[in-house]
Motif scaffolding. Structure first.
Motif, mmCIF file in Angstrom:
data_model
loop_
_atom_site.group_PDB
_atom_site.id
_atom_site.type_symbol
_atom_site.label_atom_id
_atom_site.label_comp_id
_atom_site.label_asym_id
_atom_site.label_seq_id
_atom_site.Cartn_x
_atom_site.Cartn_y
_atom_site.Cartn_z
ATOM 1 N N LEU A 79 20.030 10.839 162.516
ATOM 2 C CA LEU A 79 21.015 11.681 162.797
ATOM 3 C C LEU A 79 20.985 12.923 162.026
ATOM 4 O O LEU A 79 20.619 12.873 160.817
ATOM 5 C CB LEU A 79 22.379 11.358 163.026
ATOM 6 C CG LEU A 79 22.766 10.168 164.046
ATOM 7 C CD1 LEU A 79 24.148 9.802 164.043
ATOM 8 C CD2 LEU A 79 22.196 10.557 165.582
ATOM 9 N N ALA A 80 21.132 14.131 162.628
ATOM 10 C CA ALA A 80 21.126 15.314 161.813
ATOM 11 C C ALA A 80 21.867 15.532 160.455
ATOM 12 O O ALA A 80 23.235 14.895 160.569
ATOM 13 C CB ALA A 80 21.449 16.598 162.931
ATOM 14 N N HIS A 81 21.640 15.561 159.495
ATOM 15 C CA HIS A 81 22.157 15.992 158.204
ATOM 16 C C HIS A 81 22.539 14.649 157.694
ATOM 17 O O HIS A 81 23.474 14.538 156.673
ATOM 18 C CB HIS A 81 23.349 17.054 158.338
ATOM 19 C CG HIS A 81 23.058 17.991 159.182
ATOM 20 N ND1 HIS A 81 22.116 18.817 159.092
ATOM 21 C CD2 HIS A 81 24.114 18.644 160.013
ATOM 22 C CE1 HIS A 81 22.256 19.920 160.110
ATOM 23 N NE2 HIS A 81 23.278 19.780 160.569
ATOM 24 N N SER A 82 21.959 13.642 158.319
ATOM 25 C CA SER A 82 22.326 12.057 157.638
ATOM 26 C C SER A 82 21.666 12.046 156.366
ATOM 27 O O SER A 82 20.684 12.509 156.092
ATOM 28 C CB SER A 82 22.345 11.328 158.748
ATOM 29 O OG SER A 82 20.898 11.274 159.065
ATOM 30 N N LYS A 83 21.877 10.726 155.685
ATOM 31 C CA LYS A 83 21.002 10.482 154.469
ATOM 32 C C LYS A 83 19.651 10.165 154.962
ATOM 33 O O LYS A 83 18.744 10.097 154.217
ATOM 34 C CB LYS A 83 21.796 9.156 153.665
ATOM 35 C CG LYS A 83 21.786 7.956 154.693
ATOM 36 C CD LYS A 83 22.471 7.028 153.881
ATOM 37 C CE LYS A 83 22.655 5.571 154.773
ATOM 38 N NZ LYS A 83 23.161 4.386 153.693
ATOM 39 N N GLU A 84 19.628 9.557 156.205
ATOM 40 C CA GLU A 84 18.046 9.267 156.802
ATOM 41 C C GLU A 84 17.491 10.514 156.990
ATOM 42 O O GLU A 84 16.446 10.575 156.854
ATOM 43 C CB GLU A 84 18.277 8.450 158.101
ATOM 44 C CG GLU A 84 18.670 7.095 157.842
ATOM 45 C CD GLU A 84 20.285 6.978 157.846
ATOM 46 O OE1 GLU A 84 20.821 5.765 157.609
ATOM 47 O OE2 GLU A 84 20.876 7.875 158.093
#
Length: 411
Positions: free
Chosen positions: A29-34
């Motif tokens: 997902l956008a801006h997530s840690k991933e």
């Protein structure tokens, strides 16, 4: 091939390990840690290809290789690497990593382009987390809307908070970054996300245009009551209203739309969402797309009539918010001509087709000519872990991207 297909394959499947769900799915997902982990990895690959990299305040990853003639407008390549919550390995990724492979192959051959080339992994193309997509590209071209940073995900986190957690401090005063005239051409490769190429038994297609999406959020309000005691004729059931509108919208698109019209309700929230309480409030999204603006406008008007009459009949109130409204955007003829010329040399015999899904290229078209290349994907499946494209097809698409990019960069 001039590109290194095995390196491209390794990059695609390595990136797919970040945010992996199940055997073949991806959740970045956008801006997530991933997302940040993926950006850091792709940034390293950009640098290995000879690109100078930066992550801007909107979360875009941008790599640059300077051309010999700096006065010329730049060539830009790219796509995105964020995903849907239940996504696949190739959506966006094939184009973003394919663009890096173009630069890597130039470096392998010792070619310095005449034009400066930029490769961009755009931030939050998908829009699934904050219900408003193509954030990064809109920031670059100056199309951010009021309140963008205050939009919240389903956990109540704002985009501003998420970007800070991602590692950047957004500054809307930095938008736009590019003006018309800065970019000579934008090229994007993407899996088709549809069945046309597979039906024609073609690995690659040249895109003619991107249909215009209209995104709405509809909120219906009735009155909660005990499911066992309120007579049916006295109910103000918001979920019944929503189901009626959704069914009639679906029939409207099927019966009165064009061959290219598509309509979808993809998200629905029900309150209080209890087994024995009459639903008081329902919020759902509407996605309506067509390459024919007259047809889309006609259906939009009919949709509003359906909502109004349904709410009147069921004694509900309603509100509408417009999340996205874009016109169809057509690929530049001169870029398509180059693609066809190079395609003929490669012997692909690629057909021309339109895009129903929107892409970062749609928004780049407001400041630059653009072209797109589609790659065949199995059964047209996308936004699903079952999404699949043959690596040989992706390599062929990236080879066409490479040949087109070289022609433009050296012009």
């Amino acid at each position: 091939m001039d590109i290194n297909g095995s390196r491209l394959e390794e990059h695609i499947y390595t990136l797919a390990e970040i945010g992996k769900i199940g055997e073949t799915g991806v959740r970045r997902l956008a801006h997530s840690k991933e997302d940040r982990q993926a950006v850091d990895l792709v940034k390293r690959w950009m640098e290995e290809a000879g690109l100078e990299t930066r992550i801007d305040c909107f979360g875009n990853l941008i790599g640059t290789i300077e051309g010999k003639k700096k006065e010329k407008p730049n060539l830009m390549l790219g796509s995105h690497i964020d995903s849907q919550p239940y996504g696949g390995r190739f959506d966006g990724t094939a184009g973003a990593l394919g663009a890096i492979e173009v630069i890597h192959s130039l470096k392998d051959k010792g070619i310095t382009p005449n034009r400066t080339i930029e490769v961009v992994c755009f931030s939050d193309e998908e829009g699934s987390r904050f219900n408003k997509g193509v954030f990064g590209v809109r920031a670059l071209i100056g199309q951010l809307e009021e309140g963008e940073l205050e939009r919240q995900d389903k956990n109540g986190m704002s985009r501003l908070e998420a970007l800070k957690e991602f590692g950047v401090t957004p500054d809307v005063t930095q938008s736009p970054v590019y003006q018309p005239g800065d970019i000579e051409a934008f090229l994007e490769l993407h899996i088709e996300q549809g069945p046309v190429l597979e039906s024609q038994e073609k690995p690659v297609g040249i895109v003619s245009a991107i249909s215009g999406p209209l995104w709405l959020t509809v909120t219906l309000e009735g009155f909660a009551g005990h499911a066992g005691s309120v007579p049916m004729n006295l109910r103000q059931d918001a979920l019944v209203g929503a189901s009626t509108i959704i069914r009639e919208f679906n029939e409207l698109v099927k019966n009165e739309g064009t061959l290219n019209t598509v309509g979808t309700v993809g998200s629905l929230q029900n309150f209080p969402n209890s087994r024995n309480i009459i639903p008081e409030k329902v919020e759902f999204t509407i996605d309506l797309r067509d390459i024919d603006m007259e047809a889309r406008n006609r259906l939009e008007t009919r949709l509003y009539e359906i909502i109004k009459s349904t709410c009147s009949e069921l004694n509900l109130t309603y509100s509408l918010s417009e999340d996205t409204r874009s016109d169809p955007r057509y690929c530049a003829d001169w870029i398509k001509d180059i693609m066809r010329e190079e395609d003929e040399k490669l012997g692909y015999h690629s057909p021309t087709l339109m895009s129903g899904p929107f892409h970062d290229a749609l928004f780049m078209s407001y400041i630059s000519d653009y072209g797109m290349i589609f790659v065949r994907c199995e059964k047209g499946i996308s936004h699903n872990p079952l999404e699949f494209a043959e690596m040989e097809d992706i390599q062929k698409g990236v080879e066409l991207l490479y040949q087109t990019a070289v022609k433009i960069a050296q012009s």
